[in-house]
Motif scaffolding. Structure first.
Motif, PDB file in Angstrom:
ATOM      1  N   VAL A  29       0.848  -1.192   0.000  1.00 48.27           N
ATOM      2  CA  VAL A  29       0.000   0.000   0.000  1.00 48.27           C
ATOM      3  C   VAL A  29       0.884   1.241   0.000  1.00 48.27           C
ATOM      4  O   VAL A  29       1.672   1.468   0.920  1.00 48.27           O
ATOM      5  CB  VAL A  29      -0.931   0.010   1.231  1.00 48.27           C
ATOM      6  CG1 VAL A  29      -1.742   1.308   1.275  1.00 48.27           C
ATOM      7  CG2 VAL A  29      -1.849  -1.193   1.218  1.00 48.27           C
ATOM      8  N   LEU A  57      -0.466  -5.312  -0.117  1.00 49.18           N
ATOM      9  CA  LEU A  57      -1.833  -5.043  -0.563  1.00 49.18           C
ATOM     10  C   LEU A  57      -2.726  -6.269  -0.468  1.00 49.18           C
ATOM     11  O   LEU A  57      -3.893  -6.170  -0.092  1.00 49.18           O
ATOM     12  CB  LEU A  57      -1.808  -4.502  -1.997  1.00 49.18           C
ATOM     13  CG  LEU A  57      -3.071  -3.856  -2.522  1.00 49.18           C
ATOM     14  CD1 LEU A  57      -3.488  -2.672  -1.663  1.00 49.18           C
ATOM     15  CD2 LEU A  57      -2.866  -3.407  -3.956  1.00 49.18           C
ATOM     16  N   THR A  62     -10.018  -6.160   3.458  1.00 49.57           N
ATOM     17  CA  THR A  62     -10.922  -5.125   2.940  1.00 49.57           C
ATOM     18  C   THR A  62     -12.250  -5.108   3.689  1.00 49.57           C
ATOM     19  O   THR A  62     -12.850  -4.048   3.853  1.00 49.57           O
ATOM     20  CB  THR A  62     -11.162  -5.307   1.432  1.00 49.57           C
ATOM     21  OG1 THR A  62     -11.693  -6.611   1.191  1.00 49.57           O
ATOM     22  CG2 THR A  62      -9.881  -5.112   0.645  1.00 49.57           C
ATOM     23  N   THR A  81     -11.636  -1.772  -2.340  1.00 50.88           N
ATOM     24  CA  THR A  81     -11.044  -2.644  -3.354  1.00 50.88           C
ATOM     25  C   THR A  81      -9.546  -2.389  -3.453  1.00 50.88           C
ATOM     26  O   THR A  81      -9.055  -1.333  -3.060  1.00 50.88           O
ATOM     27  CB  THR A  81     -11.691  -2.418  -4.741  1.00 50.88           C
ATOM     28  OG1 THR A  81     -11.553  -1.038  -5.106  1.00 50.88           O
ATOM     29  CG2 THR A  81     -13.164  -2.799  -4.740  1.00 50.88           C
ATOM     30  N   ARG A  82      -8.849  -3.380  -3.996  1.00 51.92           N
ATOM     31  CA  ARG A  82      -7.413  -3.250  -4.242  1.00 51.92           C
ATOM     32  C   ARG A  82      -7.204  -2.958  -5.722  1.00 51.92           C
ATOM     33  O   ARG A  82      -7.868  -3.558  -6.562  1.00 51.92           O
ATOM     34  CB  ARG A  82      -6.701  -4.550  -3.906  1.00 51.92           C
ATOM     35  CG  ARG A  82      -6.822  -4.985  -2.478  1.00 51.92           C
ATOM     36  CD  ARG A  82      -6.181  -6.375  -2.318  1.00 51.92           C
ATOM     37  NE  ARG A  82      -6.483  -6.936  -1.030  1.00 51.92           N
ATOM     38  CZ  ARG A  82      -7.470  -7.794  -0.797  1.00 51.92           C
ATOM     39  NH1 ARG A  82      -8.235  -8.203  -1.782  1.00 51.92           N
ATOM     40  NH2 ARG A  82      -7.675  -8.251   0.409  1.00 51.92           N
ATOM     41  N   SER A  86      -0.412  -0.824  -6.115  1.00 53.03           N
ATOM     42  CA  SER A  86      -0.198  -0.292  -4.766  1.00 53.03           C
ATOM     43  C   SER A  86      -1.308   0.620  -4.236  1.00 53.03           C
ATOM     44  O   SER A  86      -1.044   1.435  -3.372  1.00 53.03           O
ATOM     45  CB  SER A  86       1.117   0.483  -4.751  1.00 53.03           C
ATOM     46  OG  SER A  86       1.038   1.567  -5.659  1.00 53.03           O
ATOM     47  N   THR A  87      -2.518   0.493  -4.738  1.00 49.83           N
ATOM     48  CA  THR A  87      -3.573   1.416  -4.328  1.00 49.83           C
ATOM     49  C   THR A  87      -4.720   0.695  -3.638  1.00 49.83           C
ATOM     50  O   THR A  87      -5.176  -0.343  -4.105  1.00 49.83           O
ATOM     51  CB  THR A  87      -4.114   2.191  -5.557  1.00 49.83           C
ATOM     52  OG1 THR A  87      -3.037   2.892  -6.166  1.00 49.83           O
ATOM     53  CG2 THR A  87      -5.192   3.178  -5.163  1.00 49.83           C
ATOM     54  N   LEU A  88      -5.170   1.273  -2.540  1.00 49.41           N
ATOM     55  CA  LEU A  88      -6.361   0.808  -1.844  1.00 49.41           C
ATOM     56  C   LEU A  88      -7.444   1.846  -2.137  1.00 49.41           C
ATOM     57  O   LEU A  88      -7.278   3.025  -1.842  1.00 49.41           O
ATOM     58  CB  LEU A  88      -6.086   0.718  -0.340  1.00 49.41           C
ATOM     59  CG  LEU A  88      -7.131   0.032   0.514  1.00 49.41           C
ATOM     60  CD1 LEU A  88      -7.273  -1.444   0.118  1.00 49.41           C
ATOM     61  CD2 LEU A  88      -6.770   0.141   1.985  1.00 49.41           C
TER      62      LEU A  88
END
Length: 144
Positions: A29, A57, A62, A81-82, A86-88
């Motif tokens: 993340v 991640l 979640t 969501t993933r 590298s993003t949540l």
């Protein structure tokens, strides 16, 4: 025998790639995107995420993140969501007032499912509900 060895090698390779993705800092993340409306500022959502930067991640729960954010009274629905690498991503769907009723503590906003979620001045055009005690009977009438 060669086929069996090839199959074992392929399964091992797939498991190795999966384990590498699960534990790898490459898929950690580094960015948290929060999408909300006007009544739930993203500044109130960020402290509730509870995920440290650098957490892999694929290891982020979640459901737990969504549950924490769903505790906000104005949140009707939360999706987490993933987005690799590298993003949540967090999307908060806000409650929409259907009616309001007056109490000594102020105007109580109620959504279409009958949930009282805020004590604040009602937006223009929201009908005022006049009942002694808003309860389950009134909630059944609000549902579409």
């Amino acid at each position: 025998m060669r086929r069996i060895l090839a199959l074992v090698a392929i399964v091992g390779l797939i498991c190795g790639i999966g384990a590498a993705a699960y534990f790898s800092p490459l898929f950690s993340v580094r960015n948290i995107e929060v999408r909300t409306g006007d009544s739930v500022p993203s500044e109130t959502v960020h402290p509730l995420v509870g995920v440290a930067e650098g957490t892999p991640l694929l290891q982020v729960d979640t459901y737990a993140v969504a549950s924490r954010i769903a505790e906000l009274p104005k949140a009707a629905e939360v999706r987490v969501t993933r987005a690799l690498p590298s993003t949540l991503r967090i999307e908060v769907v806000e409650r929409v007032p259907a009616v309001f009723y007056d109490e000594p503590s102020g105007a109580h906003l109620m959504d279409p499912s009958g949930v009282t979620y805020a004590i604040e001045p009602p937006p223009p055009g929201i009908p005022r509900l006049v009942v002694e005690s808003p309860g389950s009977e009134m909630r059944r009438q609000l549902l579409p």
